[in-house]
Design an enzyme around this catalytic site. Structure first.
Site, short mmCIF file in Angstrom:
data_model
loop_
_atom_site.label_atom_id
_atom_site.label_comp_id
_atom_site.label_asym_id
_atom_site.label_seq_id
_atom_site.Cartn_x
_atom_site.Cartn_y
_atom_site.Cartn_z
N TYR A 199 -2.18 -1.08 10.44
CA TYR A 199 -2.31 -1.42 9.02
C TYR A 199 -1.09 -0.96 8.22
CZ TYR A 199 -4.11 -1.22 4.20
OH TYR A 199 -4.27 -1.36 2.84
N SER A 210 0.84 -1.20 0.00
CA SER A 210 0.00 0.00 0.00
C SER A 210 0.87 1.24 0.00
CB SER A 210 -0.89 0.01 1.25
OG SER A 210 -1.50 1.27 1.46
#
Length: 283
Positions: free
Chosen positions: A188, A175
């Site tokens: 995350y 990401s």
């Protein structure tokens, strides 16, 4: 204040359901297939919806047989398989927790029993939970996020590699948060940093077997994880802060996975492709 791009909406259950999103994400491939993955077998975790669904359909269009692994979103998984079959390919599905190593081994073994081989592994399953203060971040949440986002990548890779041959490909979903951090997605973003580093290391480990390992680092993409993670106002502004001023669609990310899985990327391993609407990222 960023502009509102999408309708405000909220889902209470992770990882979210594509069938409940408005508008529906665009997942169908934009171009005809040319057989780049003909007769390959691909396993895609998180393949029921979002980026995983788009990858499944795009790879099916290029000739691959598809196995999707997902948690419990059976309606979305069935829709993905219908789309795979529309591409005149075969698809199978397995529901379970990828944070459980035994389930990962079982899923891979069933794929091999059904299709006889594994050529492509896409580690895409993930979860994220907002916290607005460090004191809110519990040990249970940290462990759960790492188990889904990182442990599962190791578990699936360990199970799949013995069945892979020279020319096979592993593609991990990291990401933009791995490179920029995120104020409310602390655990995350840490998992995504781990995935990027794991990709670099696995590429070194598996190159001698002729297995390539790469990653894709999406920016803000319109997937079920967004309304399942953020408040409605945040969802409405999703992607507005990018240079392109909008979120990406899953079918704008999926071609990266097809490319990395194909012979077009035969000289690439240990690399990360950034699909983020124009944000400049220096790895």
């Amino acid at each position: 204040m960023p502009a509102r791009i999408m309708p405000a909406q909220k889902q209470e259950h992770q990882p979210g359901r594509e069938s409940e999103m408005q508008p529906q994400p665009d997942y169908e491939p934009k171009y005809p297939g040319v057989g780049r993955l003909k007769d390959k077998v691909a396993i895609i975790t998180g393949g029921d919806s979002g980026i995983g669904r788009a990858v499944a359909v795009a790879m099916a269009r290029e000739g691959a047989k598809i196995a999707i692994v997902y948690l419990e979103e059976h309606h979305d998984a069935d829709e993905t398989l219908r789309s795979v079959e529309k591409e005149k390919s075969r698809g199978i599905k397995f529901a379970g927790d990828v944070g459980d190593e035994a389930f990962c081994r079982e899923a891979v073994n069933k794929v091999v029993k059904e299709f006889g081989r594994v050529d492509i592994l896409v580690n895409d399953a993930g979860e994220q939970h907002e916290v607005h203060d460090l004191s809110e971040l519990s040990a249970e949440q940290i462990e759960r996020t790492f188990r889904t986002n990182v442990f599962s990548f190791f578990f699936m890779t360990k199970a799949a590699v013995p069945h892979m041959r020279q020319g096979s490909s592993i593609i991990n979903t990291t990401s933009i948060t791995a490179y920029q951090g995120h104020q409310t997605l602390l655990d995350y973003s840490a998992t995504k940093g781990a995935i990027s580093t794991m990709t670099y290391s696995l590429a070194k480990v598996l190159v001698r077997k002729g297995i390539r390992v790469n990653a894709v680092a999406p920016g803000p993409i319109w997937t079920p994880l967004i309304p399942a993670s953020f408040d409605p106002e945040h969802v409405a502004e999703h992607g507005a802060a990018t240079p392109m001023k909008r979120p990406g669609q899953p079918n704008e990310v999926a071609p990266c996975y097809v490319f990395l899985a194909s012979e077009d990327a035969s000289y690439m391993t240990g690399q990360v492709l950034h699909v983020n609407g124009g944000t400049i990222v220096h790895a």
